[in-house]
Design a protein around this motif. Structure first.
Motif, short mmCIF file in Angstrom:
data_model
loop_
_atom_site.label_atom_id
_atom_site.label_comp_id
_atom_site.label_asym_id
_atom_site.label_seq_id
_atom_site.Cartn_x
_atom_site.Cartn_y
_atom_site.Cartn_z
N LEU A 91 0.81 -1.22 0.00
CA LEU A 91 0.00 0.00 0.00
C LEU A 91 0.85 1.26 0.00
O LEU A 91 0.31 2.37 0.02
N GLY A 92 2.17 1.11 -0.01
CA GLY A 92 3.04 2.28 -0.01
C GLY A 92 3.43 2.76 1.37
O GLY A 92 4.03 3.83 1.50
N PHE A 93 3.09 1.99 2.40
CA PHE A 93 3.44 2.33 3.77
C PHE A 93 4.16 1.14 4.41
O PHE A 93 3.59 0.45 5.26
N PRO A 94 5.40 0.86 4.03
CA PRO A 94 6.11 -0.28 4.64
C PRO A 94 6.27 -0.07 6.15
O PRO A 94 6.53 1.06 6.60
N THR A 95 6.10 -1.13 6.90
CA THR A 95 6.16 -1.01 8.36
C THR A 95 7.15 -2.00 8.96
O THR A 95 7.39 -3.08 8.42
N ALA A 96 7.73 -1.59 10.09
CA ALA A 96 8.53 -2.49 10.91
C ALA A 96 7.58 -3.08 11.95
O ALA A 96 6.99 -2.34 12.74
N ASN A 97 7.41 -4.40 11.93
CA ASN A 97 6.42 -5.05 12.79
C ASN A 97 7.08 -5.65 14.02
O ASN A 97 8.06 -6.40 13.90
N LEU A 98 6.53 -5.35 15.19
CA LEU A 98 7.04 -5.87 16.45
C LEU A 98 5.94 -6.63 17.17
O LEU A 98 4.84 -6.09 17.35
N ARG A 99 6.23 -7.86 17.56
CA ARG A 99 5.28 -8.59 18.41
C ARG A 99 5.41 -8.03 19.83
O ARG A 99 6.50 -7.78 20.33
N GLY A 132 -7.31 -9.00 11.51
CA GLY A 132 -6.21 -9.40 12.38
C GLY A 132 -6.71 -9.88 13.73
O GLY A 132 -7.81 -9.52 14.17
N VAL A 133 -5.91 -10.67 14.40
CA VAL A 133 -6.27 -11.20 15.72
C VAL A 133 -5.21 -10.85 16.76
O VAL A 133 -5.52 -10.32 17.83
N GLU A 134 -3.96 -11.13 16.43
CA GLU A 134 -2.86 -10.89 17.37
C GLU A 134 -2.53 -9.40 17.43
O GLU A 134 -2.34 -8.75 16.40
N PRO A 135 -2.45 -8.80 18.65
CA PRO A 135 -2.01 -7.41 18.75
C PRO A 135 -0.59 -7.27 18.19
O PRO A 135 0.27 -8.11 18.43
N LEU A 136 -0.38 -6.21 17.42
CA LEU A 136 0.89 -6.01 16.75
C LEU A 136 1.22 -4.52 16.74
O LEU A 136 0.31 -3.68 16.61
N LEU A 137 2.49 -4.20 16.88
CA LEU A 137 2.96 -2.82 16.75
C LEU A 137 3.60 -2.68 15.37
O LEU A 137 4.60 -3.35 15.07
#
Length: 248
Positions: free
Chosen positions: A140-148, A186-191
């Motif tokens: 979508l043009g918004f790459p994210t760094a994902n942290l559990r 989504g189900v799992e909380p994610l940052l």
């Protein structure tokens, strides 16, 4: 049993203590055996035999042993018997408030991040290693760094303006989403943190996300197009806000 939001993971505590010069950290697993220990066993087996304690510093509301049966008075008596000192620290107050995890949680729940930082003595951050996600943000043009999160329940929630530490020599501005991503089921909380004007590979990197301001609550959009429109608005607001404040 209702669990309060967890402020810090073990590793976050370890790093914070190490930064203050603590040389050795011992943590005990709170299992059924420890839960059942009498106050006497707690002192004899842990404080004396295992740790060889010479001086013990505890908070004003410290209790120990099964059913919290051990008190400061019984601890001092045990210290006299076994030859270790006991020092009780009075409550620490700042801005007229007793500093406690409860007070910090209350401020985070209200998105009062400056207030939480005053009580903590530092900005509130979450630390984690970047994991691979569905790569939807990149598409979508918004790459994210994902942290559990490694927490049952986080103390922060929603769409936020953030500083991201650990990528460059200085904190980088960004916008983050902390929640379950209801629009994509989504189900799992994610940052998920989008760092402005950054396109490098962060997979496997350990970073810190510092929360500066809450922009809005997480909501479920009717379509990805509607979500994209709002993401651009959120990004612009975060850029503007962060341009006016100093990084932590």
């Amino acid at each position: 049993m209702k669990h309060p939001p967890r402020l810090t993971r073990w590793r976050e505590k370890f790093l914070a203590l190490a930064a203050q010069g603590v040389e050795r950290l011992v943590t005990l697993r709170f299992d059924e055996r420890m839960r059942a220990m009498t106050p006497r066993s707690f002192v004899d087996e842990l404080i004396v035999e295992r740790l060889g304690t010479r001086h013990l510093v505890v908070g004003d509301d410290f209790r120990y042993g099964s059913n919290a049966g051990g008190t400061i008075e019984s601890l001092r008596a045990a210290g006299q018997e076994h030859g270790f000192g006991v020092e009780q620290i009075a409550p620490f107050c700042f801005d007229g408030v007793r500093v406690s995890s409860t007070a910090v949680r209350e401020r985070l729940e209200l998105a009062d991040y400056p207030g939480a930082a005053r009580l903590l003595g530092r900005p509130y951050r979450m630390i984690g290693r970047v994991v691979r996600g569905r790569r939807l943000g990149r598409a979508l043009g918004f790459p994210t760094a994902n942290l559990r999160l490694m927490r049952r329940k986080p103390p922060v929630w929603g769409i936020l303006a953030v500083w991201v530490h650990g990528i460059d020599s200085r904190p980088l501005p960004g916008v983050a989403s902390l929640g379950t991503r209801p629009t994509v089921n989504g189900v799992e909380p994610l940052l998920e943190a989008h760092v402005f004007d950054f396109s490098g590979d962060l997979y496997g990197r350990a970073i810190e996300v510092e929360f500066v301001a809450k922009l809005r609550d997480e909501v479920k959009f009717e379509s990805l197009d509607a979500m994209m429109v709002q993401m651009k608005i959120d990004g612009a607001r975060a850029r503007d806000l962060l341009s006016k404040v100093d990084s932590g």
